[in-house]
Scaffold this active site. Structure first.
Site, PDB file in Angstrom:
ATOM      1  N   GLY A  12       0.843  -0.997   0.219  1.00  0.00           N
ATOM      2  CA  GLY A  12      -0.075  -0.012  -0.008  1.00  0.00           C
ATOM      3  C   GLY A  12       0.879   1.294   0.026  1.00  0.00           C
ATOM      4  O   GLY A  12       0.305   2.350   0.615  1.00  0.00           O
ATOM      5  N   SER A  13       1.903   1.383  -0.529  1.00  0.00           N
ATOM      6  CA  SER A  13       2.879   2.287  -0.218  1.00  0.00           C
ATOM      7  C   SER A  13       2.410   3.326  -1.483  1.00  0.00           C
ATOM      8  O   SER A  13       2.264   4.775  -1.159  1.00  0.00           O
ATOM      9  CB  SER A  13       4.299   2.149  -0.735  1.00  0.00           C
ATOM     10  OG  SER A  13       4.556   1.636  -1.837  1.00  0.00           O
ATOM     11  N   ASN A  14       1.979   3.248  -2.527  1.00  0.00           N
ATOM     12  CA  ASN A  14       1.041   3.825  -3.573  1.00  0.00           C
ATOM     13  C   ASN A  14      -0.135   4.510  -2.938  1.00  0.00           C
ATOM     14  O   ASN A  14      -0.233   5.913  -3.042  1.00  0.00           O
ATOM     15  CB  ASN A  14       0.832   3.272  -4.754  1.00  0.00           C
ATOM     16  CG  ASN A  14       2.109   3.223  -5.734  1.00  0.00           C
ATOM     17  OD1 ASN A  14       2.277   4.240  -6.387  1.00  0.00           O
ATOM     18  ND2 ASN A  14       2.598   2.149  -6.055  1.00  0.00           N
ATOM     19  N   LEU A  85      -4.865  -6.902  -7.000  1.00  0.00           N
ATOM     20  CA  LEU A  85      -4.501  -8.190  -7.758  1.00  0.00           C
ATOM     21  C   LEU A  85      -5.648  -9.140  -8.373  1.00  0.00           C
ATOM     22  O   LEU A  85      -5.749  -9.968  -8.925  1.00  0.00           O
ATOM     23  CB  LEU A  85      -3.419  -9.083  -7.001  1.00  0.00           C
ATOM     24  CG  LEU A  85      -2.264  -8.569  -6.573  1.00  0.00           C
ATOM     25  CD1 LEU A  85      -1.283  -9.345  -5.995  1.00  0.00           C
ATOM     26  CD2 LEU A  85      -1.377  -7.623  -7.861  1.00  0.00           C
ATOM     27  N   LEU A  87      -9.205  -9.426 -10.479  1.00  0.00           N
ATOM     28  CA  LEU A  87     -10.153  -8.900 -11.712  1.00  0.00           C
ATOM     29  C   LEU A  87     -11.397  -8.213 -11.228  1.00  0.00           C
ATOM     30  O   LEU A  87     -11.948  -8.822 -10.132  1.00  0.00           O
ATOM     31  CB  LEU A  87     -10.437 -10.343 -12.573  1.00  0.00           C
ATOM     32  CG  LEU A  87     -10.717  -9.730 -13.942  1.00  0.00           C
ATOM     33  CD1 LEU A  87      -9.519  -9.186 -14.772  1.00  0.00           C
ATOM     34  CD2 LEU A  87     -11.258 -11.124 -14.843  1.00  0.00           C
ATOM     35  N   ILE A  88     -11.524  -7.071 -11.871  1.00  0.00           N
ATOM     36  CA  ILE A  88     -12.764  -6.251 -11.304  1.00  0.00           C
ATOM     37  C   ILE A  88     -13.935  -6.945 -11.731  1.00  0.00           C
ATOM     38  O   ILE A  88     -14.154  -6.926 -13.100  1.00  0.00           O
ATOM     39  CB  ILE A  88     -12.421  -4.799 -11.676  1.00  0.00           C
ATOM     40  CG1 ILE A  88     -11.326  -4.279 -11.012  1.00  0.00           C
ATOM     41  CG2 ILE A  88     -13.888  -4.151 -11.090  1.00  0.00           C
ATOM     42  CD1 ILE A  88     -11.370  -4.235  -9.565  1.00  0.00           C
ATOM     43  N   ASN A 102      -6.074   1.914 -13.110  1.00  0.00           N
ATOM     44  CA  ASN A 102      -4.964   1.029 -12.538  1.00  0.00           C
ATOM     45  C   ASN A 102      -3.570   1.297 -12.983  1.00  0.00           C
ATOM     46  O   ASN A 102      -3.282   2.158 -13.891  1.00  0.00           O
ATOM     47  CB  ASN A 102      -5.121  -0.271 -13.072  1.00  0.00           C
ATOM     48  CG  ASN A 102      -4.238  -1.429 -12.433  1.00  0.00           C
ATOM     49  OD1 ASN A 102      -3.870  -1.465 -11.250  1.00  0.00           O
ATOM     50  ND2 ASN A 102      -3.598  -2.334 -13.293  1.00  0.00           N
ATOM     51  N   HIS A 104       0.164  -0.321 -13.666  1.00  0.00           N
ATOM     52  CA  HIS A 104       0.814  -1.547 -13.875  1.00  0.00           C
ATOM     53  C   HIS A 104       2.297  -1.128 -13.983  1.00  0.00           C
ATOM     54  O   HIS A 104       2.780  -0.191 -14.445  1.00  0.00           O
ATOM     55  CB  HIS A 104       0.483  -2.130 -15.082  1.00  0.00           C
ATOM     56  CG  HIS A 104       0.936  -3.421 -15.212  1.00  0.00           C
ATOM     57  ND1 HIS A 104       0.528  -4.427 -14.657  1.00  0.00           N
ATOM     58  CD2 HIS A 104       2.019  -3.870 -15.998  1.00  0.00           C
ATOM     59  CE1 HIS A 104       1.168  -5.523 -15.000  1.00  0.00           C
ATOM     60  NE2 HIS A 104       2.201  -5.275 -15.734  1.00  0.00           N
ATOM     61  N   GLU A 174       6.192   5.744  -9.971  1.00  0.00           N
ATOM     62  CA  GLU A 174       4.874   5.598  -9.644  1.00  0.00           C
ATOM     63  C   GLU A 174       4.374   6.731  -8.557  1.00  0.00           C
ATOM     64  O   GLU A 174       3.537   7.447  -8.619  1.00  0.00           O
ATOM     65  CB  GLU A 174       4.447   4.232  -8.830  1.00  0.00           C
ATOM     66  CG  GLU A 174       4.574   3.255  -9.802  1.00  0.00           C
ATOM     67  CD  GLU A 174       4.352   1.746  -9.374  1.00  0.00           C
ATOM     68  OE1 GLU A 174       3.983   0.771  -9.821  1.00  0.00           O
ATOM     69  OE2 GLU A 174       4.546   1.663  -8.214  1.00  0.00           O
TER      70      GLU A 174
END
Ligand code: GAR
Length: 186
Positions: A12-14, A85, A87-88, A102, A104, A174
């Site tokens: 969760g650093s982003n 990780l 799929l939505i 998202n 990547h 990022e």
């Protein structure tokens, strides 16, 4: 006011970086953090940042309206996947058309698709002796890593870089770009 929900499966650093970027902005708020992983470090971060947190399982996500109901109850306008990780499901894709993005950790369409995430991506880049890699920010559709690309940025890979070195370079990219791109499209 735009309310963002961030989905994350790991560190969760982003998520924390995005939270900090918007902390002093009046028109955008990180209103909710959601995770599918009850052991993810992002849970500690959400608690420390005082952001409401939802932990959900496969049934909640794919076979019930639990997650959608939570998003509605927090008036979420926009969804950010930051190291998420799974799929939505279609109910979210349809409910949030062009409002899910998202990040990547590679230059899509290279090194994308199911099973390509985190260190696996960087190990594949190293293995292929790539001289550059980068990040891709894209809208999310019903397939892994195939939605419309919004932004890419590149970084050089040196022959002596380990997969961990590549990961560090990618994280810096990022942190630099993701919040800014979110702000520009929200
Ligand atoms: C990030 O590098 C992100 O690009 C990647 O996972 C990392 C999460 O780091 N996402 C994927 O691989 C998605 N396929 P973080 O938890 O520290 O933000």
């Amino acid at each position: 006011m735009k309310n963002i929900a961030i989905f994350a499966s790991g560190s969760g650093s982003n998520a924390e970086n995005i939270f900090n970027y918007f902390a002093d902005k009046e028109d955008v708020k990180i209103a909710l953090i959601l995770t599918n992983n009850k052991n993810a470090f992002v849970i500690e971060r959400a608690k420390n940042l005082n952001v409401p947190l939802v932990v959900f399982n496969r049934y909640d996500f794919y076979d019930s309206n639990h997650v959608m109901d939570k998003l509605k109850s927090f008036n979420i306008n926009f969804i950010v996947l930051a190291g998420f990780l799974w799929l939505i499901p279609n109910n979210l894709i349809d409910g949030y058309k062009k409002r899910i993005v998202n990040i990547h950790p590679a230059l899509l369409p290279k090194y994308g698709g199911k099973g390509m995430y985190g260190m696996k991506v960087h190990e594949a880049v190293k293995e292929a002796k790539e001289t550059e890699t980068g990040i891709t920010i894209h809208y999310v559709n019903h397939k892994y890593d195939e939605g419309e690309i919004i932004f890419q940025a590149k970084v050089n890979v040196e022959a002596q870089d380990s997969a961990e070195d590549i990961a560090s370079k990618i994280h810096l990219l990022e942190y630099e770009h993701f919040p800014r791109i979110i702000e520009s499209i929200i």
